[in-house]
Design an enzyme around this catalytic site. Structure first.
Site, PDB file in Angstrom:
ATOM      1  N   HIS A   1      -5.974  11.060   4.025  1.00 57.15           N
ATOM      2  CA  HIS A   1      -4.675  11.272   3.385  1.00 57.15           C
ATOM      3  C   HIS A   1      -4.907  12.091   2.107  1.00 57.15           C
ATOM      4  CE1 HIS A   1      -2.044   7.995   5.474  1.00 57.15           C
ATOM      5  NE2 HIS A   1      -2.833   8.615   6.331  1.00 57.15           N
TER       6      HIS A   1
ATOM      7  N   GLN B   1       0.848  -1.206   0.000  1.00 57.15           N
ATOM      8  CA  GLN B   1       0.000   0.000   0.000  1.00 57.15           C
ATOM      9  C   GLN B   1       0.880   1.252   0.000  1.00 57.15           C
ATOM     10  OE1 GLN B   1      -1.993   1.512   3.657  1.00 57.15           O
ATOM     11  NE2 GLN B   1      -3.883   1.031   2.566  1.00 57.15           N
TER      12      GLN B   1
END
Ligand SMILES: Cc1cc2nc3c(=O)[nH]c(=O)nc-3n(C[C@H](O)[C@H](O)[C@H](O)COP(=O)(O)O)c2cc1C
Length: 208
Positions: free
Chosen positions: A176, A105
Site C-alpha cells: 500500500h 486500521q
C-alpha cells in the site's frame, strides 16, 4: 509453570494498557458493505468474550477518495459518516467491560487503488511505476499531494477516535502507499521523499 508466563499479564501499549498479549490482527470479514452490521459486531464480540486483549475491528479503512472502497469490504474513513457506525460497534464491544483495546486500521492503497471505481480519480503513488498485480501506471505524487495525504491520514485517525476506538493502526504492508514509499523498487523519487532510506521513510514518519 507456563511456557508463556506473560501471555495473560497486562501490557502497556502507548496510552493503553491491554489486559493480555492476545491480539486479533486486521482482516476483512466481508460481513459488511460500507456500514457495519450485526454480524460484524457478533463476530468481534465472540473474540473479545473469548479473551482477545487487543482486537483490530476494522481493516483497510480508506483515508481518501483516491483510494476508493469496494462494496464488500472496506469502509470510507474520509468523511464523518463513518463516525456513527463506528460508535455503534465500539459501544457494543466496550459494553461487556473486558478491557479489550479496540483498534481500527487505516490505509491508502496508493498505486493499488482502483481508478475505475468511486469517483474515478487517478491512482497516485510515489513514482509512476506500475504494479505487477494491478497494472495501471499511477500518477506521481508532488509535494502538495504529500501534504494533503498526510492531513487525510490525520483526519481519518481523528474520526476513528471520535468513533470510540482506543487506537489506530496505520497499515504499512501489502504494497500500500506507505510501503510503496519505503521500497526502492516502487519509489524512484529524487526529492527528499526518495533517494535513500531516510528519504523513503519520510512520508511514513510524517503520517505517524
Ligand atoms: C482473509 C484475510 C484478510 C486479511 N486482511 C488484512 C488486512 O486488511 N490488513 C492487514 O494488515 N492484514 C490482513 N491480513 C493479515 C492478517 O492480519 C495476519 O497478519 C496474517 O493472516 C498472519 O497471521 P496468521 O498466521 O495468524 O493468519 C489478512 C489475512 C487474511 C487471512
Amino acid at each position: 509453570m507456563s511456557e508463556y508466563p506473560n501471555l495473560f499479564s497486562p501490557l502497556k501499549v502507548g496510552h493503553m494498557t491491554v489486559p493480555n498479549r492476545i491480539v486479533s490482527t486486521a482482516h476483512q470479514g466481508r460481513m459488511h458493505s460500507g456500514i457495519p452490521g450485526d454480524r460484524h459486531i457478533a463476530y468481534h464480540l465472540a473474540k473479545i468474550m473469548g479473551g482477545v486483549g487487543m482486537d483490530v475491528v476494522f481493516a483497510i479503512v480508506s483515508v481518501h477518495q483516491s483510494s476508493p472502497v469496494s462494496s464488500d469490504q472496506a469502509v470510507a474513513g474520509w468523511n464523518d459518516e463513518c463516525i456513527e457506525p463506528f460508535r455503534q460497534v465500539t459501544d457494543a464491544l466496550h459494553t461487556p467491560g473486558t478491557g479489550a483495546a479496540l483498534i481500527c486500521q487505516i490505509t491508502h492503497r496508493g498505486r493499488r487503488a482502483r481508478s475505475d471505481s468511486g469517483d474515478w480519480r487517478p491512482a497516485i503513488a510515489p513514482s509512476a511505476v506500475s504494479d505487477d498485480l494491478y497494472r495501471g501506471v499511477p500518477h506521481e505524487m508532488d509535494s502538495d499531494d504529500v501534504g494533503w495525504l498526510v492531513d487525510a491520514y490525520a483526519a481519518a485517525a481523528a474520526r476513528v477516535r471520535a468513533g470510540g476506538f482506543d487506537g489506530v493502526e496505520i497499515l504499512g504492508a501489502y504494497s500500500h502507499l506507505i510501503d510503496q514509499f519505503w521500497s526502492p523498487l516502487d519509489n524512484l523519487r529524487t526529492d527528499h521523499y526518495g533517494r535513500n532510506l531516510e528519504g523513503r521513510t519520510r512520508f511514513s514518519l510524517r503520517v505517524n
